[in-house]
Design an enzyme around this catalytic site. Structure first.
Site: not given
Ligand code: GLN
Length: 540
Positions: A56, A73, A190, A384, A510, A512
């Protein structure tokens, strides 16, 4: 090319002007002209890295191949350039001070008073130039976080002034990104805030070489002239950056404004041929001309701030374009899902993605959503924590382990199907101590993931402490939940895939983080395709 060229990008007037996108777009244009480019970000906060920050506060934490937890970034840099960044590409004030204080304790400055100038600024300069030493890059773009005038970024600005002086104006340029607000009441754009922020830079001894002006409306020639006059830049170095439909338009807009040419002129590099942007343009054409549309439910707990899932959202844009399909994301807070309303809350979606995350909050809703996707044969993608939730659900509702859980949520649970990794058990410190960065994974032939990756050996990036507990694996596989990807060294389960379901895949890594504009990620491409097929079937 010889001498490495350095471009600094500063921001003025306000934050959130898109320095990251301008840096990535300029990097893209220069790379498309055959130069080897990297982009780094210097952030003025005291955390050593953003790994310990709440999403957040700071949005997603982007993880590099070498396991650095970095600013989001860096994700843009990688997606635009299709090149990896590293630990060295993101440096914070905290890291600088940590280095200096460590050296002080080691006696490196023995006898000296350690001060902001020269010791902190010298350490910043050393880090500014660090990526330039081994001949890998022709151009290094450095984005300075925050806005000019912030107390906390002053040492960065001072170090930048010194680098410009040390290496000379032909080798170091400063681009100042600024805002030209439109005042509705008078119907005018401006320039005054920009004049002030350039004055602020001048007070620090820095004359920007190029102004990139963000505005909602086109800036006309009179405004360009005025800015040129008051900010001491040639008129062709006043670059207009109007609000764009997508961030991926920005490289082409900057090309039109000739930002890349101005940079090359200042560096005295011959301009040469047009940048090679064929693939980029083909991507944009597909992105803007979808033939289908699908909706994906992104179930997470930080959904109010979309930046918390930046790379997932961008990976959907890349995979959507590949499939000529517009992907709309419905952001759903897992705390809003209970057994009684799950069908209603998730209705209308063609796929369900359970996002990464930490801690107990919202976990029940995620488990219910995973069950809903499994039972109703809705394409499901768990990333994950999303994978962990999917196996907890399967353990409870299919295998009958009523108390199955992750020890992250319930340390004493009877069936710890997700458990702390062995090497994590002795770790007490929080910063940079998760399983981070790229690890290899071996895929089982005959699985969907194998078909998608078209390879047995893959490598993906991680950020977690907990893992699938292999003691339960046989039972899972006997009922059709297969370990489709395994780490060859540790046997850690990296991918689970459900048989007899159109698309139900969870990854401990991950994916992504590795999706790029010109190299969309195979799992996202496959998931979008499965959701398109689901939609067609549903409508029949
Ligand atoms: N909290 C979980 C872990 O530490 C998953 C972590 C995550 O989703 N990046 O294994």
């Amino acid at each position: 090319m010889g001498q490495v060229k350095y471009i600094f990008v500063t921001g003025g007037v306000t934050s959130s002007l898109g320095k990251g996108i301008i840096s990535a777009s300029l990097g893209k244009l220069l790379a498309a002209r055959g130069l080897s480019v990297t982009i780094q970000k210097f952030d003025p906060y005291i955390n050593i890295d953003p790994g310990t920050l709440n999403p957040y506060e700071h949005g997603e934490c982007y993880v590099t191949e070498d396991g650095a937890e970095t600013d989001l970034d860096l994700g843009h840099y990688e997606r635009f350039l299709a090149a990896n960044t590293s630990q060295k590409n993101n440096v914070t004030t905290g890291r600088i001070y940590h280095n200096v204080i460590t050296k002080e304790r080691e006696g490196e400055y023995l006898g000296k008073t350690v001060q902001v100038i020269p010791h902190i600024t010298d350490e910043i300069k050393r880090n500014f130039l660090a990526l330039g030493h081994n001949g890998d890059f022709d151009v290094i773009i450095t984005e300075i976080g925050g806005s000019v005038g912030d107390i906390e970024s002053l040492p960065f600005i001072e170090a930048m002034r010194q680098v410009k002086w040390d290496l000379g104006h032909d080798n170091v340029i400063v681009i100042h990104l600024t805002l030209i607000p439109y005042l509705k009441a008078v119907g005018e754009l401006k320039t005054k805030p920009t004049q002030h922020s350039v004055k602020k830079l001048l007070e620090s001894g820095i004359q920007p070489d190029i102004l990139v002006c963000r505005s909602e409306r086109a800036i006309n020639n009179d405004i360009r002239k005025k800015l040129a006059l008051f900010c001491n830049v040639p008129i062709n170095s006043v670059i207009s950056s109007m609000d764009a439909k997508t961030i991926y338009d920005v490289p082409l807009l900057m090309r039109k404004e000739k930002l890349d040419e101005r940079v090359l002129e200042l560096f005295k590099i011959p301009i040469g041929d047009e940048p090679e942007l064929i693939q980029w343009k083909a991507f944009l054409t597909k992105l803007k001309n979808p033939t289908q549309e699908i909706s994906i439910a992104l179930v997470g707990k930080y959904v109010e701030l979309h930046d918390a899932y930046k790379s997932i959202a961008e990976a959907f844009i890349h995979a959507g374009a590949t499939n000529e399909c517009k992907v709309s994301i419905n952001w759903i807070s897992s705390e809003d899902i209970v057994q009684e309303n799950v069908a209603e809350v998730l209705a209308g979606n063609d796929g369900i993605l359970i996002a990464p995350g930490f801690g107990e909050r919202g976990i029940d809703g995620k488990i219910i959503a995973a069950k809903h996707a499994r039972e109703n044969k809705i394409p499901f993608f768990g990333i994950c924590l999303g994978l962990q939730v999917a196996v907890i659900e399967f353990g409870r509702n299919v295998l009958g382990f009523k108390d199955a859980h992750s020890t992250e949520m319930d340390q004493m649970c009877k069936d710890p199907i997700i458990d702390l990794m062995e090497e994590q058990k002795k770790i007490t410190k929080k910063g940079g101590t998760m399983r981070l960065g790229a690890y290899p994974c071996t895929l089982k032939t005959g699985t969907k993931v194998y078909e998608l990756y078209k390879s047995e050996e893959i490598s993906e990036r991680h950020r977690h402490r907990y893992e699938f507990n292999n003691e339960y694996l046989e039972k899972f596989e006997a009922r059709g939940m297969m370990a489709a990807g395994i780490n060859p060294d540790s046997s850690l389960v990296e991918i689970m895939e459900l048989k007899n379901h159109p698309w139900y895949i969870g990854t401990q890594f991950h994916p992504e983080l590795k999706s790029r504009v010109v190299e969309p990620h195979p799992l996202f491409v496959g998931f979008v395709k499965a959701a398109m097929e689901y939609k067609v079937k549903k409508e029949k």
